[in-house]
Design an enzyme around this catalytic site. Structure first.
Site, short mmCIF file in Angstrom:
data_model
loop_
_atom_site.label_atom_id
_atom_site.label_comp_id
_atom_site.label_asym_id
_atom_site.label_seq_id
_atom_site.Cartn_x
_atom_site.Cartn_y
_atom_site.Cartn_z
N GLU A 36 -40.89 16.87 -1.04
CA GLU A 36 -42.12 17.28 -0.27
C GLU A 36 -41.97 18.95 0.20
OE1 GLU A 36 -41.92 12.79 -0.23
OE2 GLU A 36 -40.46 14.38 0.08
N ASN A 38 -40.24 21.12 -1.38
CA ASN A 38 -40.20 21.89 -2.53
C ASN A 38 -41.78 22.24 -2.74
OD1 ASN A 38 -37.50 21.31 -2.93
ND2 ASN A 38 -37.93 20.26 -4.78
N TYR A 104 -26.62 10.52 -4.94
CA TYR A 104 -27.24 10.67 -3.52
C TYR A 104 -26.03 10.25 -2.35
CZ TYR A 104 -31.85 10.90 -5.63
OH TYR A 104 -33.01 11.29 -6.19
N GLY A 280 -41.20 18.96 -11.15
CA GLY A 280 -42.21 17.99 -10.72
C GLY A 280 -42.93 18.62 -9.47
N ASP A 281 -42.06 18.73 -8.68
CA ASP A 281 -42.81 19.48 -7.19
C ASP A 281 -43.54 20.67 -7.48
OD1 ASP A 281 -41.30 17.20 -6.08
OD2 ASP A 281 -39.45 18.40 -6.16
#
Length: 340
Positions: A36, A38, A104, A280-281
């Site tokens: 978000e 990005n 991660y 995708g962002d």
């Protein structure tokens, strides 16, 4: 000026230089990014009033994360400060037949341990026209599903349009947990963004006749996916990105936007990839900008795909391109010739 609010986790990105593997040498590049965030950066670059909401520690790394957004003009006034850690992800860029790897290290990050009371959504949405989140945020555990619900409820109460990129991440939660949470959250969503796999992973809706690993995408199958999603949740629009992965470096890239009547497919781009993280962002941001600008369904999907195609040429999570650059590519100039 239209105002967009996005909500999610901003992470520290640590990546070896170039195409080195993890710890092939002793250097890593440190930048920031997150789904978000990005989107917020792209929208600020497009000239919109872009606000980002998250929770970050008060220490120097948390401040550096905030400053990375302020550099682009993103409004960070609603970022909550507290908690102990900034989430981290390690990225090893793939090449040829070796795929990229993402690891991660985000458990117990500030936002993962956030409380609903941390966010005053009525204040956050004052003057807002659009709210965007992704399926990554509720996947972080803790109170995030409930916090996302509260945000969506507050947005709808104010007449703010809501978009969501399904963005299923198998390293964060199971398909069953994703389906339960996203089924509830999607009741508030006006514009749904998905890719070839998300609809299947989250809702079991699959495009027939497609083989994403073999490079075969069936347009008719994706029309069916979009219609099934829209019928299930009452989405105003459904956007699907269409990626044909030839190798880690070379992809064909396109998209489709369904508006309840029309299925509009963009032109396809052959990408030689510099950095695909955030692709995708940047598509989502391009779509939000195009729809807020009143573009037609066809023009909107062309703008979104072109914005994303350009992101694949930019290092780091953030897309550093302008509206004029996107419109030039969407208009057919993809020559890459030197600008003098």
């Amino acid at each position: 000026m239209k105002k967009v609010v996005t909500f999610g986790e901003l992470m520290l990105r640590l990546a070896p230089n170039g195409y080195y593997r993890f710890f092939q040498n002793d250097q890593m590049q440190a930048t920031f990014g997150g789904g978000e965030a990005n989107v917020a950066v792209s929208l600020a670059n497009f000239g919109l009033d872009s606000a980002y909401v998250t929770k970050l520690p008060k220490h120097a790394i948390g401040q550096a994360a905030v400053d990375s957004l302020r550099y682009f003009g993103v409004d960070t006034s609603k970022v909550v400060r507290g908690g102990d850690r900034v989430g981290i992800y390690f990225l090893e860029k793939g090449a040829s037949q070796r795929g990229s790897v993402c690891i991660y290290d985000r458990a117990h990050s500030a936002i993962a341990e956030a409380e609903p009371a941390d966010f005053d959504w009525d204040s956050i949405f004052e003057g807002a026209d659009w709210f965007h989140f992704t399926g990554i945020t509720p996947a972080l555990g803790g109170n995030l599903v409930e916090i996302c619900k509260e945000a969506c409820r507050a947005a709808k109460a104010r007449g703010v349009r809501v978009s969501c990129d399904l963005n299923y991440r198998g390293k964060l939660w199971t398909r069953e947990a994703a389906r339960a949470a996203m089924t509830e959250l999607c009741e508030y969503v006006d514009v749904c963004i998905s890719n070839e796999e998300d609809a299947k992973d989250v809702f079991g809706i699959e495009a027939e006749g497609s083989d994403i690993y073999g490079g075969k995408l069936n347009h008719e199958g994706y029309k069916s996916v979009a219609k099934q999603l829209a019928d299930k949740f009452g989405f105003e629009k459904v956007a699907i990105t269409l990626r044909t992965s030839i190798s880690a470096n070379d992809n064909d890239w396109a998209g489709m936007l369904y508006d309840g009547e029309n299925y509009c497919f963009s032109k396809s781009y052959h990408l030689h990839i510099v950095d695909r993280v955030g692709g995708g962002d940047s598509f989502g941001a391009g779509l939000i900008y195009a729809l807020l600008s009143g573009k037609s369904t066809q023009a909107a999907i062309e703008f979104a795909v072109a914005a994303s195609a350009l992101k694949h040429t930019v290092e780091g999570d953030y897309n550093r391109v302008s509206v004029s650059e996107v419109e030039k590519l969407a208009g057919g100039d993809g020559s890459g010739r030197v600008q003098r």
